[in-house]
Design an enzyme around this catalytic site. Structure first.
Site, PDB file in Angstrom:
ATOM      1  N   ASN A  51      29.540  11.716  17.734  1.00  0.00           N
ATOM      2  CA  ASN A  51      28.921  11.314  19.003  1.00  0.00           C
ATOM      3  C   ASN A  51      29.769  10.218  19.649  1.00  0.00           C
ATOM      4  O   ASN A  51      30.339   9.378  18.962  1.00  0.00           O
ATOM      5  CB  ASN A  51      27.490  10.807  18.763  1.00  0.00           C
TER       6      ASN A  51
ATOM      7  N   VAL B 293      34.618  13.943  21.866  1.00  0.00           N
ATOM      8  CA  VAL B 293      35.200  15.278  21.717  1.00  0.00           C
ATOM      9  C   VAL B 293      35.990  15.581  22.980  1.00  0.00           C
ATOM     10  O   VAL B 293      35.472  15.389  24.082  1.00  0.00           O
ATOM     11  CB  VAL B 293      34.087  16.341  21.553  1.00  0.00           C
TER      12      VAL B 293
ATOM     13  N   GLU C 204      10.303  11.419  38.488  1.00  0.00           N
ATOM     14  CA  GLU C 204      10.037  10.299  37.567  1.00  0.00           C
ATOM     15  C   GLU C 204      10.831   9.062  37.999  1.00  0.00           C
ATOM     16  O   GLU C 204      10.352   7.942  37.899  1.00  0.00           O
ATOM     17  CB  GLU C 204      10.390  10.700  36.128  1.00  0.00           C
TER      18      GLU C 204
ATOM     19  N   ASP D 290      21.008  21.631  26.439  1.00  0.00           N
ATOM     20  CA  ASP D 290      21.474  21.862  27.809  1.00  0.00           C
ATOM     21  C   ASP D 290      22.738  22.722  27.870  1.00  0.00           C
ATOM     22  O   ASP D 290      23.079  23.244  28.924  1.00  0.00           O
ATOM     23  CB  ASP D 290      21.746  20.520  28.512  1.00  0.00           C
TER      24      ASP D 290
ATOM     25  N   GLN E  46      12.386  19.215  24.929  1.00  0.00           N
ATOM     26  CA  GLN E  46      11.466  19.977  24.085  1.00  0.00           C
ATOM     27  C   GLN E  46      12.142  21.197  23.458  1.00  0.00           C
ATOM     28  O   GLN E  46      12.048  21.425  22.243  1.00  0.00           O
ATOM     29  CB  GLN E  46      10.298  20.411  24.980  1.00  0.00           C
TER      30      GLN E  46
ATOM     31  N   LYS F 273       1.668  11.246  28.080  1.00  0.00           N
ATOM     32  CA  LYS F 273       3.132  11.061  28.148  1.00  0.00           C
ATOM     33  C   LYS F 273       3.563  10.050  27.075  1.00  0.00           C
ATOM     34  O   LYS F 273       4.553  10.250  26.370  1.00  0.00           O
ATOM     35  CB  LYS F 273       3.501  10.553  29.548  1.00  0.00           C
TER      36      LYS F 273
HETATM   37  P1  FAD Z   1      21.553  15.294  25.162  1.00  0.00           P
HETATM   38  O1  FAD Z   1      20.225  14.783  24.716  1.00  0.00           O
HETATM   39  O2  FAD Z   1      21.977  15.038  26.549  1.00  0.00           O
HETATM   40  O3  FAD Z   1      22.647  14.716  24.153  1.00  0.00           O
HETATM   41  C1  FAD Z   1      24.012  14.968  24.260  1.00  0.00           C
HETATM   42  C2  FAD Z   1      24.738  14.013  23.329  1.00  0.00           C
HETATM   43  O4  FAD Z   1      26.120  14.346  23.300  1.00  0.00           O
HETATM   44  C3  FAD Z   1      24.655  12.549  23.762  1.00  0.00           C
HETATM   45  O5  FAD Z   1      24.377  11.726  22.664  1.00  0.00           O
HETATM   46  C4  FAD Z   1      26.058  12.270  24.322  1.00  0.00           C
HETATM   47  O6  FAD Z   1      26.459  10.905  24.174  1.00  0.00           O
HETATM   48  C5  FAD Z   1      26.906  13.181  23.449  1.00  0.00           C
HETATM   49  N1  FAD Z   1      28.161  13.571  24.072  1.00  0.00           N
HETATM   50  C6  FAD Z   1      28.341  14.112  25.306  1.00  0.00           C
HETATM   51  N2  FAD Z   1      29.636  14.379  25.513  1.00  0.00           N
HETATM   52  C7  FAD Z   1      30.297  14.004  24.396  1.00  0.00           C
HETATM   53  C8  FAD Z   1      31.651  14.058  23.984  1.00  0.00           C
HETATM   54  N3  FAD Z   1      32.601  14.554  24.787  1.00  0.00           N
HETATM   55  N4  FAD Z   1      31.973  13.602  22.769  1.00  0.00           N
HETATM   56  C9  FAD Z   1      31.024  13.109  21.938  1.00  0.00           C
HETATM   57  N5  FAD Z   1      29.717  13.053  22.259  1.00  0.00           N
HETATM   58  C10 FAD Z   1      29.366  13.493  23.478  1.00  0.00           C
HETATM   59  N6  FAD Z   1      13.088  16.904  29.018  1.00  0.00           N
HETATM   60  C11 FAD Z   1      11.838  17.026  28.556  1.00  0.00           C
HETATM   61  O7  FAD Z   1      11.576  17.931  27.735  1.00  0.00           O
HETATM   62  N7  FAD Z   1      10.814  16.204  28.949  1.00  0.00           N
HETATM   63  C12 FAD Z   1      11.028  15.168  29.806  1.00  0.00           C
HETATM   64  O8  FAD Z   1      10.107  14.415  30.136  1.00  0.00           O
HETATM   65  C13 FAD Z   1      12.352  14.968  30.298  1.00  0.00           C
HETATM   66  N8  FAD Z   1      12.617  13.924  31.112  1.00  0.00           N
HETATM   67  C14 FAD Z   1      13.912  13.687  31.480  1.00  0.00           C
HETATM   68  C15 FAD Z   1      14.171  12.549  32.244  1.00  0.00           C
HETATM   69  C16 FAD Z   1      15.483  12.254  32.621  1.00  0.00           C
HETATM   70  C17 FAD Z   1      15.764  11.004  33.407  1.00  0.00           C
HETATM   71  C18 FAD Z   1      16.538  13.142  32.249  1.00  0.00           C
HETATM   72  C19 FAD Z   1      17.970  12.846  32.662  1.00  0.00           C
HETATM   73  C20 FAD Z   1      16.277  14.287  31.519  1.00  0.00           C
HETATM   74  C21 FAD Z   1      14.959  14.561  31.111  1.00  0.00           C
HETATM   75  N9  FAD Z   1      14.675  15.687  30.346  1.00  0.00           N
HETATM   76  C22 FAD Z   1      13.386  15.871  29.881  1.00  0.00           C
HETATM   77  C23 FAD Z   1      15.719  16.657  29.959  1.00  0.00           C
HETATM   78  C24 FAD Z   1      16.250  16.329  28.566  1.00  0.00           C
HETATM   79  O9  FAD Z   1      16.548  14.962  28.438  1.00  0.00           O
HETATM   80  C25 FAD Z   1      17.490  17.160  28.227  1.00  0.00           C
HETATM   81  O10 FAD Z   1      17.198  18.516  28.426  1.00  0.00           O
HETATM   82  C26 FAD Z   1      17.896  16.909  26.780  1.00  0.00           C
HETATM   83  O11 FAD Z   1      18.368  15.575  26.635  1.00  0.00           O
HETATM   84  C27 FAD Z   1      18.987  17.879  26.325  1.00  0.00           C
HETATM   85  O12 FAD Z   1      19.271  17.624  24.976  1.00  0.00           O
HETATM   86  P2  FAD Z   1      20.703  17.963  24.374  1.00  0.00           P
HETATM   87  O13 FAD Z   1      20.570  17.810  22.892  1.00  0.00           O
HETATM   88  O14 FAD Z   1      21.207  19.232  24.898  1.00  0.00           O
HETATM   89  O15 FAD Z   1      21.686  16.855  24.940  1.00  0.00           O
END
Ligand code: FAD
Length: 396
Positions: free
Chosen positions: A38, A82, A170, A297, A314, A373
């Site tokens: 990370n 990465v 939000e 994502d 989620q 929430k």
């Molecule tokens: P992320 O949680 O985004 O994690 C990605 C990780 O990869 C991070 O730690 C980052 O530092 C790391 N990373 C990225 N690029 C690199 C790299 N090149 N090298 C090393 N590490 C790297 N979803 C809900 O279900 N309910 C909600 O209420 C909700 N509210 C939200 C509110 C906000 C303000 C935002 C922005 C999003 C919200 N979401 C919510 C959406 C949710 O946060 C995302 O869908 C979720 O975080 C995706 O998870 P992930 O594991 O794909 O990636």
């Protein structure tokens, strides 16, 4: 003697950290070498970021040290960025080294989707990480300070949020809650502050229950948010945004929340992707590379009606659990599990003491939804860090 299989997890967000936590519980000694990579040494709770971005909470409350969540005897943590994925060679290039893997988990999260709107990338802020929200918070405060020196510059007190999805809603709610405090601190009359929430779709929170959406918009309008629905941002310039037939809304602060795409490295690595998101197989693997799991994502999955699941924490969490299960099954030569999304509900915060939500078939609004929430937030802390983390970071 045969080599211990190597699992590399990229990203310690919702999907990556859940995979790591489950793997450390399920794997036997020497069954696999697991490495978690990370960018930062902390996991950030993205779903909280709208609060520190507006300045209604401290960024510290939205992050947790990764070493507090994983067992270093079972998982190697590498703090690095990465820069490239080489699936054919089973290698990942980091800014300061190279990792080889037998199994790869990509949980690098999303990137802002600007839909080609000119100037958005260069001139708008995004709520994506601890660093990005620190910048937004400082910037907002600085605009109030600057206005005091240049009172003709109303654009310093005009805040534009592009996108009225969950993040946009939000965030405007928190910003509207913060404005009275900032006005007091900087001796600014509250009537001078404008918050616009601009959305291209005809409604806020597209696809959400219309009655709850109306309730949410009424709450936010009372707090001073002005909605411009069915209005596309045509361009973002250093002076503000252009909408409609060339109308410029002057603003020194544009925050774009209008869309998410997958991490650019996936397409660059040759994965077939739509808006950077890879359509994974039912076991969460890339159809091109069976040893690569893609979560959160960065992944694309469709519901039984054929519509893509929106990218949420989620689904990323549930995928993390399923991915860990499948990795263990692969190592043991057992059958993989198909991912089935279980929708627990959706709650959108509307600022202090207010929220709207659908939990199961139950509609919630006001303080009850707000409490729900907070319970969801506490549950997440409990899942990743047990009661210790709930007591340390949890708030009602
Ligand atoms: P992320 O949680 O985004 O994690 C990605 C990780 O990869 C991070 O730690 C980052 O530092 C790391 N990373 C990225 N690029 C690199 C790299 N090149 N090298 C090393 N590490 C790297 N979803 C809900 O279900 N309910 C909600 O209420 C909700 N509210 C939200 C509110 C906000 C303000 C935002 C922005 C999003 C919200 N979401 C919510 C959406 C949710 O946060 C995302 O869908 C979720 O975080 C995706 O998870 P992930 O594991 O794909 O990636």
């Amino acid at each position: 003697m045969s080599r211990v299989p190597r699992i590399v997890i990229l990203g310690a967000g919702y999907g990556g950290i859940l995979t790591a936590i489950r793997l450390q519980k399920e794997l036997n000694y020497n069954e696999a070498d697991v490495t978690l990579v990370n960018k930062h040494d902390y996991h950030y709770i993205t779903t909280h970021l709208h609060m520190p971005a507006a300045g209604t909470d401290n960024p510290e409350n939205a992050r947790v040290n990764i070493l507090k969540l994983i067992d270093e005897f079972k998982i190697d943590f590498v703090k690095s960025t990465v820069v490239q994925i080489k699936p054919q060679e089973r290698k990942v290039i980091l800014e300061d080294g190279t990792l080889s893997y037998d199994y790869l988990v990509v949980g690098l999260g999303g990137e802002p989707e600007t839909f080609g709107i000119p100037g958005l990338k260069e001139n708008a802020f995004n709520i994506r990480s601890i660093n990005s929200v620190r910048l937004i918070r400082e910037h907002i405060e600085y605009q109030f300070a600057k206005f005091k020196r240049e009172p003709h510059r109303k654009d310093y007190l005009t805040f534009i949020v592009g996108g009225a999805g969950f993040t946009g809603i939000e965030f405007v709610a928190e910003l509207a809650d913060r404005v009275p405090e900032l006005c007091k601190e900087f001796d600014v009359s509250p009537e001078l502050v404008k918050i616009y929430n601009i959305e291209a779709a005809p409604s806020a929170l597209p696809g959400f229950d219309p009655e709850l959406v109306q309730y949410g918009m009424d709450v936010l309008a009372k707090k001073g948010v002005e909605f411009k629905l069915g209005t596309a941002i045509k361009e973002c310039t250093p002076e503000g945004v252009v909408i409609g037939e060339g109308e410029l809304i002057k603003s020194a602060t544009v925050i774009w929340t209008g869309g998410i795409r997958g991490n650019h490295m996936l397409e660059e690595a040759g994965f077939e992707a739509m808006r950077g998101r890879v359509k994974v197989d039912p076991n969460l693997r890339s159809p091109q590379f069976e040893n690569v799991y893609i979560l959160g994502d960065c992944s694309l999955m469709f519901n039984p009606d054929g519509r893509p699941y929106p990218p949420t924490a989620q689904i990323a969490m549930q995928q993390g659990e399923c991915c860990a299960h499948n990795l263990v099954a692969s190592l043991r030569g057992e059958q993989l599990k198909e991912f089935k999304f279980s929708m627990k509900g959706t709650v959108a915060s509307l600022g202090k003491g207010e929220a709207i939500g659908l939990v199961g078939t139950k509609k919630m609004k006001g303080y009850t939804a707000y409490l729900m929430k907070k319970l969801i937030d506490l549950r997440y802390l409990y899942i990743i860090g047990g009661i210790t983390l709930v007591l340390k970071k949890g708030k009602l």
